[in-house]
Design a protein around this motif. Structure first.
Motif, PDB file in Angstrom:
ATOM      1  N   VAL A 135       0.972  -1.170  -0.086  1.00 19.95           N
ATOM      2  CA  VAL A 135      -0.051  -0.046   0.123  1.00 19.95           C
ATOM      3  C   VAL A 135       0.834   1.244   0.046  1.00 19.95           C
ATOM      4  O   VAL A 135       2.063   1.263   0.554  1.00 19.95           O
ATOM      5  N   ILE A 136       0.399   2.487  -0.385  1.00 13.51           N
ATOM      6  CA  ILE A 136       0.923   3.745  -0.457  1.00 13.51           C
ATOM      7  C   ILE A 136       1.155   4.282   1.104  1.00 13.51           C
ATOM      8  O   ILE A 136       0.118   4.281   1.604  1.00 13.51           O
ATOM      9  N   ASN A 137       2.294   4.477   1.132  1.00 14.21           N
ATOM     10  CA  ASN A 137       2.622   4.790   2.601  1.00 14.21           C
ATOM     11  C   ASN A 137       1.522   6.151   2.925  1.00 14.21           C
ATOM     12  O   ASN A 137       1.275   6.267   4.006  1.00 14.21           O
ATOM     13  N   ARG A 138       1.558   7.113   2.054  1.00 10.85           N
ATOM     14  CA  ARG A 138       0.555   8.345   2.390  1.00 10.85           C
ATOM     15  C   ARG A 138      -0.629   7.975   2.586  1.00 10.85           C
ATOM     16  O   ARG A 138      -1.506   8.682   3.328  1.00 10.85           O
ATOM     17  N   MET A 139      -1.196   6.923   1.953  1.00 11.06           N
ATOM     18  CA  MET A 139      -2.537   6.394   2.309  1.00 11.06           C
ATOM     19  C   MET A 139      -2.538   5.789   3.758  1.00 11.06           C
ATOM     20  O   MET A 139      -3.770   6.049   4.396  1.00 11.06           O
ATOM     21  N   VAL A 140      -1.716   5.319   4.541  1.00 10.58           N
ATOM     22  CA  VAL A 140      -1.559   4.857   5.472  1.00 10.58           C
ATOM     23  C   VAL A 140      -1.724   6.132   6.437  1.00 10.58           C
ATOM     24  O   VAL A 140      -2.405   6.085   7.605  1.00 10.58           O
ATOM     25  N   GLU A 141      -0.690   7.240   6.018  1.00 13.00           N
ATOM     26  CA  GLU A 141      -0.866   8.493   6.769  1.00 13.00           C
ATOM     27  C   GLU A 141      -2.263   9.225   6.807  1.00 13.00           C
ATOM     28  O   GLU A 141      -2.827   9.647   7.834  1.00 13.00           O
ATOM     29  N   LEU A 142      -2.908   8.979   5.934  1.00 19.43           N
ATOM     30  CA  LEU A 142      -4.228   9.440   5.674  1.00 19.43           C
ATOM     31  C   LEU A 142      -5.608   8.566   6.032  1.00 19.43           C
ATOM     32  O   LEU A 142      -6.485   9.207   6.238  1.00 19.43           O
ATOM     33  N   GLN A 143      -5.166   7.369   6.576  1.00 16.47           N
ATOM     34  CA  GLN A 143      -6.137   6.704   6.968  1.00 16.47           C
ATOM     35  C   GLN A 143      -6.992   7.126   8.052  1.00 16.47           C
ATOM     36  O   GLN A 143      -8.172   7.044   7.899  1.00 16.47           O
ATOM     37  N   ASP A 144      -6.647   7.938   8.997  1.00 16.70           N
ATOM     38  CA  ASP A 144      -7.524   8.466   9.974  1.00 16.70           C
ATOM     39  C   ASP A 144      -8.450   9.367   9.504  1.00 16.70           C
ATOM     40  O   ASP A 144      -9.548   9.408   9.971  1.00 16.70           O
ATOM     41  N   ASP A 145      -7.857  10.388   8.628  1.00 17.09           N
ATOM     42  CA  ASP A 145      -8.840  11.448   7.813  1.00 17.09           C
ATOM     43  C   ASP A 145      -9.808  10.629   7.281  1.00 17.09           C
ATOM     44  O   ASP A 145     -11.051  10.885   7.392  1.00 17.09           O
ATOM     45  N   ILE A 146      -9.482   9.848   6.504  1.00 12.84           N
ATOM     46  CA  ILE A 146     -10.344   9.016   5.565  1.00 12.84           C
ATOM     47  C   ILE A 146     -11.664   8.394   6.402  1.00 12.84           C
ATOM     48  O   ILE A 146     -12.612   8.132   6.145  1.00 12.84           O
ATOM     49  N   ALA A 147     -11.017   7.646   7.519  1.00 14.05           N
ATOM     50  CA  ALA A 147     -11.850   6.885   8.602  1.00 14.05           C
ATOM     51  C   ALA A 147     -12.892   7.930   9.134  1.00 14.05           C
ATOM     52  O   ALA A 147     -14.168   7.648   9.333  1.00 14.05           O
ATOM     53  N   ALA A 148     -12.472   9.099   9.177  1.00 15.63           N
ATOM     54  CA  ALA A 148     -13.263  10.224   9.897  1.00 15.63           C
ATOM     55  C   ALA A 148     -14.314  10.518   9.017  1.00 15.63           C
ATOM     56  O   ALA A 148     -15.540  10.729   9.468  1.00 15.63           O
ATOM     57  N   TRP A 149     -14.028  10.807   7.786  1.00 19.13           N
ATOM     58  CA  TRP A 149     -14.992  11.140   6.735  1.00 19.13           C
ATOM     59  C   TRP A 149     -15.983  10.063   6.657  1.00 19.13           C
ATOM     60  O   TRP A 149     -17.257  10.253   6.425  1.00 19.13           O
ATOM     61  N   ARG A 150     -15.328   8.683   6.450  1.00 19.26           N
ATOM     62  CA  ARG A 150     -16.341   7.704   6.657  1.00 19.26           C
ATOM     63  C   ARG A 150     -17.328   7.551   7.625  1.00 19.26           C
ATOM     64  O   ARG A 150     -18.415   7.482   7.399  1.00 19.26           O
ATOM     65  N   ARG A 151     -16.932   7.685   8.774  1.00 17.54           N
ATOM     66  CA  ARG A 151     -17.696   7.658   9.980  1.00 17.54           C
ATOM     67  C   ARG A 151     -18.700   8.787   9.913  1.00 17.54           C
ATOM     68  O   ARG A 151     -19.987   8.807  10.215  1.00 17.54           O
ATOM     69  N   ASP A 152     -18.372   9.999   9.364  1.00 23.00           N
ATOM     70  CA  ASP A 152     -19.199  11.115   9.302  1.00 23.00           C
ATOM     71  C   ASP A 152     -20.345  10.878   8.364  1.00 23.00           C
ATOM     72  O   ASP A 152     -21.526  11.019   8.629  1.00 23.00           O
ATOM     73  N   PHE A 153     -20.037  10.114   7.282  1.00 18.80           N
ATOM     74  CA  PHE A 153     -21.110   9.853   6.278  1.00 18.80           C
ATOM     75  C   PHE A 153     -21.943   8.682   6.911  1.00 18.80           C
ATOM     76  O   PHE A 153     -23.202   8.761   6.607  1.00 18.80           O
ATOM     77  N   HIS A 154     -21.255   7.765   7.532  1.00 19.04           N
ATOM     78  CA  HIS A 154     -22.036   6.753   8.194  1.00 19.04           C
ATOM     79  C   HIS A 154     -23.211   7.170   9.249  1.00 19.04           C
ATOM     80  O   HIS A 154     -24.217   6.503   9.373  1.00 19.04           O
ATOM     81  N   SER A 155     -22.807   8.077   9.856  1.00 19.68           N
ATOM     82  CA  SER A 155     -23.960   8.722  10.995  1.00 19.68           C
ATOM     83  C   SER A 155     -24.995   9.674  10.299  1.00 19.68           C
ATOM     84  O   SER A 155     -25.964   9.879  10.946  1.00 19.68           O
ATOM     85  N   ASP A 156     -24.805   9.836   8.960  1.00 21.02           N
ATOM     86  CA  ASP A 156     -25.984  10.601   8.369  1.00 21.02           C
ATOM     87  C   ASP A 156     -26.252  10.013   6.951  1.00 21.02           C
ATOM     88  O   ASP A 156     -26.294  10.649   5.867  1.00 21.02           O
ATOM     89  N   PRO A 157     -26.634   8.958   6.971  1.00 21.22           N
ATOM     90  CA  PRO A 157     -26.977   8.247   5.571  1.00 21.22           C
ATOM     91  C   PRO A 157     -28.226   8.927   5.185  1.00 21.22           C
ATOM     92  O   PRO A 157     -29.173   9.403   5.683  1.00 21.22           O
ATOM     93  N   GLU A 158     -28.082   8.952   3.677  1.00 20.47           N
ATOM     94  CA  GLU A 158     -29.084   9.645   2.790  1.00 20.47           C
ATOM     95  C   GLU A 158     -29.489   8.547   1.850  1.00 20.47           C
ATOM     96  O   GLU A 158     -28.641   7.751   1.308  1.00 20.47           O
ATOM     97  N   LEU A 159     -30.779   8.520   1.245  1.00 24.79           N
ATOM     98  CA  LEU A 159     -31.423   7.381   0.235  1.00 24.79           C
ATOM     99  C   LEU A 159     -31.327   8.006  -1.068  1.00 24.79           C
ATOM    100  O   LEU A 159     -31.485   9.344  -1.348  1.00 24.79           O
ATOM    101  N   LEU A 160     -30.845   6.999  -1.997  1.00 24.83           N
ATOM    102  CA  LEU A 160     -31.031   7.369  -3.513  1.00 24.83           C
ATOM    103  C   LEU A 160     -30.489   8.392  -4.143  1.00 24.83           C
ATOM    104  O   LEU A 160     -29.368   8.735  -3.810  1.00 24.83           O
ATOM    105  N   TYR A 161     -31.297   9.214  -4.513  1.00 22.43           N
ATOM    106  CA  TYR A 161     -30.862  10.674  -5.234  1.00 22.43           C
ATOM    107  C   TYR A 161     -31.057  11.748  -4.124  1.00 22.43           C
ATOM    108  O   TYR A 161     -30.248  13.047  -4.326  1.00 22.43           O
ATOM    109  N   GLU A 162     -31.467  11.414  -2.802  1.00 20.52           N
ATOM    110  CA  GLU A 162     -31.668  12.540  -1.811  1.00 20.52           C
ATOM    111  C   GLU A 162     -30.222  12.619  -0.825  1.00 20.52           C
ATOM    112  O   GLU A 162     -30.049  13.016   0.100  1.00 20.52           O
ATOM    113  N   VAL A 163     -29.059  12.447  -1.611  1.00 17.21           N
ATOM    114  CA  VAL A 163     -27.541  12.437  -1.036  1.00 17.21           C
ATOM    115  C   VAL A 163     -27.032  13.866  -1.078  1.00 17.21           C
ATOM    116  O   VAL A 163     -25.924  14.110  -1.167  1.00 17.21           O
ATOM    117  N   HIS A 164     -28.089  14.705  -0.422  1.00 13.43           N
ATOM    118  CA  HIS A 164     -27.614  16.152  -0.732  1.00 13.43           C
ATOM    119  C   HIS A 164     -26.588  16.565   0.254  1.00 13.43           C
ATOM    120  O   HIS A 164     -25.550  17.050  -0.101  1.00 13.43           O
TER     121      HIS A 164
END
Ligand code: NI
Length: 388
Positions: free
Chosen positions: A3-32
């Motif tokens: 894996v690219i080292n920089r992706m390991v450095e970015l993993q926490d940021d990426i996981a934080a975005w992921r968890r933010d999206f996870h907490s506020d799920p939206e359906l179909l086209y309503e992904v505003h």
């Protein structure tokens, strides 16, 4: 090349975005909210172009490489929508939206592609354009088709297009794919038998839709078992049967619906034709009327051989050949990335989510440990295919 080292450095940021999206799920086209956050992050990363509103709520980002030479752009696609499922993970970042949940990992797909976009915008170690595609409405709304019909391929000069989905049960760091059909066409059908209701004690004065519909359920299974080549894979599933309201009244009508899945256009057309003939034949034999509605939804997801070989080479470079399955059996689930693969050559692959609950279940969660693998795959795909 792991894996690219920089992706390991970015993993926490990426996981934080992921968890933010996870907490506020939206359906179909309503992904505003999701789409707005994706667009804001892409702008923050310095993407050269960020366009919202493609395919209603889809977002596209363009990143120009620094190397000479070009060719058409490489398209990388993630999906943003969630499902109408009540979450039972008990996680601190669980859904705040009652009855909605990221139960297919699209939160992870979106976050990993954002991570790749950030890296590609920082490094630009490739020629031509990388186009990151965030689509709405994968779960039954044909958001991929909406983006394609909005002229996305032509507008961004996309030459090849790639998609990825997480897969529970496949270990983290493993990839799985196949050339040719990898996921099924998904057609829906509704069949309504209309007879004449009456007293349950006097069936001879009625035309019973229930016995006709029951025959139909069983006869539909003979399309697969008796009429399709046994080495071809087709599924016909009747999933709803509604008729009547009480025990002593024969109803006027009986309603069936369901889905059929195939792996090629011939079997798809044949199954659609036979489904109608079987229903109409049974209606004629039983002396009642029938209405058949066929709704062809997603086409077969068909991986192009050259692009699948390239995808396999990049996955192998990241994880090692022994962790990359290149001849997985197809699955009869559906995927509307199929519409993008109908327009441009490309490949759809699976990435291991580890030993987690299954997709579309209330306790499923995307595995953040998989982030460096998925994000590295996206970045290496661009850097390798557009090395100069
Ligand atoms: Ni999905």
């Amino acid at each position: 090349m792991p894996v690219i080292n920089r992706m390991v450095e970015l993993q926490d940021d990426i996981a934080a975005w992921r968890r933010d999206f996870h907490s506020d799920p939206e359906l179909l086209y309503e992904v505003h909210r999701t789409a707005a956050k994706v667009a804001a992050l892409l702008r923050e990363f310095g993407c050269d172009e960020v366009v919202e509103g493609i395919g209603r709520t889809g977002v596209v980002g363009v990143i120009r490489g620094n190397k000479p030479g070009a060719g058409g752009a490489i398209g990388l696609r993630a999906d943003m929508d969630a499902l109408p499922i009540t979450e039972e993970t008990g996680k601190e970042y669980a859904s705040r939206n009652p009855g909605l949940m990221h139960a297919c990992g699209h939160d992870g797909h979106t976050a990993m592609l954002l991570g790749a976009a950030r890296y590609l915008a920082e490094t630009r170690n490739f020629a031509g354009d990388a186009v990151v595609i965030f689509q709405p409405a994968e779960e039954g709304g044909a958001g991929g088709r909406a983006m394609v019909e909005d002229g996305m391929m032509e507008r961004f000069n996309i030459e090849e297009v790639y998609g990825m989905h997480n897969l529970p049960g496949l270990p983290v760091g493993h990839f799985s794919m196949r050339p040719g059909p990898i996921m099924a066409s998904t057609d829906e059908f509704e069949i309504t038998f209309r007879g004449r209701g009456g007293h349950a004690a006097m069936p001879h004065l009625c035309i019973d839709p229930v016995t006709a519909a029951a025959q139909c359920v069983l006869a539909l299974q003979t399309i697969v078992s008796r009429q399709i080549d046994p080495v071809d894979s087709v599924v016909v599933s009747v999933t709803q049967f509604h008729a009547g309201k009480t025990h002593n009244v024969i109803p006027d009508a009986a309603y069936l619906n369901g889905t059929f899945r195939t792996l090629n256009a011939n079997s798809r057309a044949f199954t659609a034709k036979r489904l109608r003939e079987v229903a109409e034949g049974i209606a004629a034999a039983c002396g009642l009327d029938v209405e058949v509605i066929h709704d062809p939804t997603y086409p077969v997801t068909f991986n192009h051989a050259d692009q699948t070989a390239k995808a396999a080479a990049i996955a192998s470079a990241i994880s090692g050949e022994d962790k990359v399955e290149t001849q997985m059996p197809p699955t009869l689930g559906g995927e509307d990335f199929s519409y993008m693969l109908e327009r441009r050559p490309g490949a759809f692959i699976f990435m291991g989510n580890g030993d987690t609950h299954g997709l579309h279940t209330p306790r499923y969660d995307f595995n953040d440990e998989a982030i460096p693998y998925g994000a590295s795959y996206w970045a290496k795909l661009v850097e390798t295919l557009r090395a100069a």
